[in-house]
Enzyme design. Structure first.
Site, PDB file in Angstrom:
ATOM      1  NE  ARG A 102      -2.664  26.014 -15.703  1.00  0.00           N
ATOM      2  CZ  ARG A 102      -3.476  24.775 -14.622  1.00  0.00           C
ATOM      3  NH1 ARG A 102      -3.958  23.945 -15.499  1.00  0.00           N
ATOM      4  NH2 ARG A 102      -3.179  24.634 -13.826  1.00  0.00           N
ATOM      5  CD  GLN A 132      -1.961  20.701  -7.267  1.00  0.00           C
ATOM      6  OE1 GLN A 132      -3.071  20.854  -8.089  1.00  0.00           O
ATOM      7  NE2 GLN A 132      -2.847  19.582  -6.474  1.00  0.00           N
ATOM      8  CG  ASP A 220       0.572  14.771 -12.299  1.00  0.00           C
ATOM      9  OD1 ASP A 220      -1.020  15.234 -12.397  1.00  0.00           O
ATOM     10  OD2 ASP A 220       1.183  15.957 -12.640  1.00  0.00           O
ATOM     11  CB  CYS A 258      -2.369  18.139  -8.703  1.00  0.00           C
ATOM     12  SG  CYS A 258      -1.810  17.458 -10.533  1.00  0.00           S
TER      13      CYS A 258
HETATM   14  N1   CP Z   1      -4.527  20.639 -10.895  1.00  0.00           N
HETATM   15  C1   CP Z   1      -4.829  21.727 -11.105  1.00  0.00           C
HETATM   16  O1   CP Z   1      -3.735  22.526 -11.241  1.00  0.00           O
HETATM   17  O2   CP Z   1      -5.695  21.808 -11.781  1.00  0.00           O
HETATM   18  P1   CP Z   1      -6.248  22.505 -13.564  1.00  0.00           P
HETATM   19  O3   CP Z   1      -5.584  22.096 -14.321  1.00  0.00           O
HETATM   20  O4   CP Z   1      -7.768  22.193 -13.538  1.00  0.00           O
HETATM   21  O5   CP Z   1      -6.192  23.925 -13.148  1.00  0.00           O
HETATM   22  N1  NVA Z   2       1.304  17.412 -15.171  1.00  0.00           N
HETATM   23  C1  NVA Z   2       0.242  18.253 -15.406  1.00  0.00           C
HETATM   24  C2  NVA Z   2      -0.390  18.790 -14.125  1.00  0.00           C
HETATM   25  C3  NVA Z   2      -1.930  19.062 -14.343  1.00  0.00           C
HETATM   26  C4  NVA Z   2      -2.760  19.739 -13.040  1.00  0.00           C
HETATM   27  C5  NVA Z   2       0.464  18.751 -17.017  1.00  0.00           C
HETATM   28  O1  NVA Z   2       0.841  19.243 -16.340  1.00  0.00           O
HETATM   29  O2  NVA Z   2      -0.432  18.736 -17.078  1.00  0.00           O
END
Ligand code: CP
Ligand code: NVA
Length: 300
Positions: A102, A132, A220, A258
């Site tokens: 991530r 996702q 989102d 999500c």
């Molecule tokens: N939807 C999602 O990726 O959630 P997290 O940020 O909790 O991993």
């Molecule tokens: N668009 C959001 C998704 C979180 C899972 C972000 O990047 O914070």
């Protein structure tokens, strides 16, 4: 040596492969398989940003398939003291079988993938969130049948999740209508890619127009990780998914998000906690879809 089977973005994978990945949850979803196809395999997870769902679902997916997980954060690894992502990729490739990242920046993901000798999985970047979307497709199909026949409407920020919806619309062949403020539309390259690929992807600034007659309504957060809030709450207010907006979708339309959600901002409480919301199934499906992704990357 064969090139590693990365899972970086849906536009880089053909639909047959994506369908193959989505077929795997059917084997494992109802009850934990007694078989442990990933016994002896290890996943390294690197988090440059916070996570609840991605962290827990990947760890459980790997464990239930018989494998192990090691988690690194910049704060407790040498990444936080300046060791490069390229060197980290080379070292982890000698220890583990697959890496999930991530990342704050998509470039970091691409650099990791370039230097890793094992598969790399995109666990969200500032550009996209393909894992996702695998869970989201599974969720739509469980509730409403084949996605090819569906109209999906996005009302909100043209963010990383929206970009993966665009990729998914082209790959899986459904209609996607995006309603975003002009200043927060998805990157024009992504929209141009969809048009060139023959995708049914349209962009409007009017959420009612996008949602009218839709099968699925998606939104989102208005402020993604790494974004400055700035003027976003004012710009995004007309895109909030409330009961009035849901009322122009099909009567049996479903609502997806999500998560994490901000009730009262991008979605009202009656919608996300109401009967058309499938967000808990969607969150659960991260676990099932990612088992498919791990089995694909590890050719298991
Ligand atoms: N939807 C999602 O990726 O959630 P997290 O940020 O909790 O991993
Ligand atoms: N668009 C959001 C998704 C979180 C899972 C972000 O990047 O914070």
């Amino acid at each position: 040596m064969n090139a590693p089977r990365h899972f970086l973005d849906l536009d880089a994978v053909d639909v047959e492969t994506l369908r193959g990945i989505l077929g795997r949850p059917a084997e494992t979803k109802n009850g934990r398989s007694a078989e442990k196809p990933l016994a002896g395999r290890t996943l390294a997870m690197i988090f440059e940003q916070p996570s609840t769902r991605t962290r827990v679902s990947f760890e459980l997916a790997m464990t239930q398939l018989g494998g192990h997980v090691v988690t690194l954060n910049p704060d407790d690894s040498q990444l936080g003291r300046g060791e490069t992502i390229a060197d980290t990729a080379r070292v982890l490739s000698r220890y583990v079988d697959v890496i999930m990242l991530r990342a704050s920046s998509h470039d970091t993901l691409l650099e990791l993938a370039e230097h890793a000798e094992v598969p790399v999985i995109n666990g969200l970047t500032d550009h996209s969130h393909p894992c996702q979307l695998m869970a989201d497709i599974l969720t739509v199909e469980e509730h409403r049948g084949p996605i090819e026949k569906q109209i999906v409407a996005w009302s909100g920020d043209g963010n990383n999740v929206a970009v993966s919806w665009v990729h998914a619309a082209v790959r899986f062949g459904f209609e996607l209508r995006l309603a975003c403020p002009a200043a927060l539309s998805p990157n024009s390259d992504v929209i141009a890619w969809a048009a060139e690929a023959g995708g049914a992807v349209s962009l409007t600034e009017d959420p009612m127009e996008a949602v009218a007659g839709a099968d699925c309504v998606v939104t989102d957060t208005w402020v993604s990780m790494g974004d400055e809030p700035g003027d976003r709450h004012r710009m995004m207010a007309p895109y909030r998914v409330d009961e009035a907006l849901m009322s122009v979708a099909k009567p049996d339309a479903i609502f997806l998000h999500c998560l994490p959600a901000h009730r009262g901002d991008e979605v009202t409480e009656p919608v996300i906690d109401g009967p058309r919301s499938v967000v808990w199934d969607e969150a659960e499906n991260r676990l099932h879809a990612q088992k498919g992704v791990l089995l694909y990357c590890l050719n298991a």
